[in-house]
Design a protein around this motif. Structure first.
Motif: not given
Length: 342
Positions: A210, A214, A269
């Motif tokens: 994640s 990002a 994500f």
């Protein structure tokens, strides 16, 4: 001399019909009252429940097929996340510097190998079957050898107090916690530790994915284009709502202009973040049960606290196999006193 009345001569006598039965553990004959359906043998300690009858279970094959299908879906998802992340993230990481690319490649290799290894050990390793024990005849069964053992109607053999029969796996599991369809196996004494390690490595992997997804998305995301208007003619509340609304619409509009790599990063994500929340909750629940010295099934069955099951961090230490404290492996320094020679 007065004669006794017929009412005084009458007395109430309770008649109990006893019947003879046989203990399944040692084979000894036991004389029981007619109202007794559950009894414990005074010699071997085996518990017999005459009310329990074997139920026909015709869905075992369907449950096994369901577990295998879910297992294939989970393995496919893990491989897609790993290879999709490598394809989408690492060209951007290697574009920064070679050292940065090698560093992140090492991290993803360690997390991937750990997650797949612990998942395989938890899924394909036997969850733990109770040990075989002699039963059925008096000379071979000693006093107290089957203490608190019950008879499993499905397996047709003794079941220890720590065992539970899983109808999905079709066998008794020692220290069974629960049956997990995502690994297609029970979580028991033999693979419970591997299951916890798999949750820890999976949580670490989803956090890493994640964060990197990002970061990589910010490098390739199209610029946001929005217009708020004249702020002088608006109130502060309306202005804040107008800014949030314009940013959301600009974000969605720019998402339509993403390349295939950007769409994969967006999917990584969202999926890793949602999966991370569920894994953290499950890991916290499992560690809390271990801290209390229980499993999921024993927590459901026990309505009152057991004196032997105490809340202690030593339960977690013993669960992970650390028999000695960490200070045992640290170097010790002894203060040597000086001796004065006269």
């Amino acid at each position: 001399m007065a004669s006794a009345s017929p009412e005084e001569d009458q007395s109430v006598t309770e008649v109990t019909d006893n019947y003879e039965t046989t203990c399944w553990g040692c084979g000894l004959h036991i004389l029981l009252p007619s109202c007794t359906s559950i009894f414990k043998c005074g010699w071997c300690g085996a518990i017999t429940d005459q009310n329990k009858k074997k139920r026909d279970d015709k869905c075992v094959r369907w449950r096994l097929l369901r577990d295998r299908c879910v297992l294939c879906v989970v393995v496919t998802f893990m491989l897609l996340v790993i290879f999709g992340g490598v394809w989408a993230i690492y060209p951007i990481v290697f574009s920064l510097s070679l050292l940065c690319g090698v560093f992140h490649s090492t991290i993803i290799a360690i997390l991937s190998i750990a997650t797949i290894s612990f998942f395989s050990l938890a899924a394909f390793r036997c969850a733990g079957t109770p040990p075989n024990i002699l039963w059925g005849s008096y000379p071979t069964v000693g006093k107290g050898d089957l203490e608190n053992y019950t008879f499993c109607q499905y397996c047709s053999k003794p079941k220890s107090p720590r065992a539970h029969h899983c109808r999905s796996c079709g066998k008794c599991i020692l220290d069974m916690d629960h049956h997990c369809p995502f690994i297609g196996n029970c979580v028991g004494a033999a693979n419970h530790r591997n299951f916890i390690f798999f949750l820890i490595s999976a949580v670490s992997s989803t956090i890493y994915i994640s964060i990197m997804a990002a970061y990589a998305s910010t490098r390739i995301w199209p610029p946001l284009k929005y217009s708020v208007g004249r702020p002088n003619a608006m109130s502060q509340q309306y202005l804040a709502w107008r800014v949030i609304k314009e940013i959301i619409f600009a974000f969605l509009g720019s998402a339509l202009l993403l390349s295939s790599r950007g769409l994969v990063l967006l999917y990584l994500f969202i999926s890793s973040l949602s999966l991370q929340i569920g894994l953290v909750v499950l890991l916290w629940q499992q560690l809390s049960y271990i801290y209390h010295g229980k499993t999921y099934l024993s927590n459901l069955s026990s309505s009152t606290d057991n004196e032997e099951e105490k809340k202690d961090c030593q339960n977690i230490v013993r669960f992970f196999g650390f028999q000695y404290p960490a200070t045992r492996f640290l170097p010790t320094f002894h203060v040597v006193r000086k001796r004065h020679v006269k």
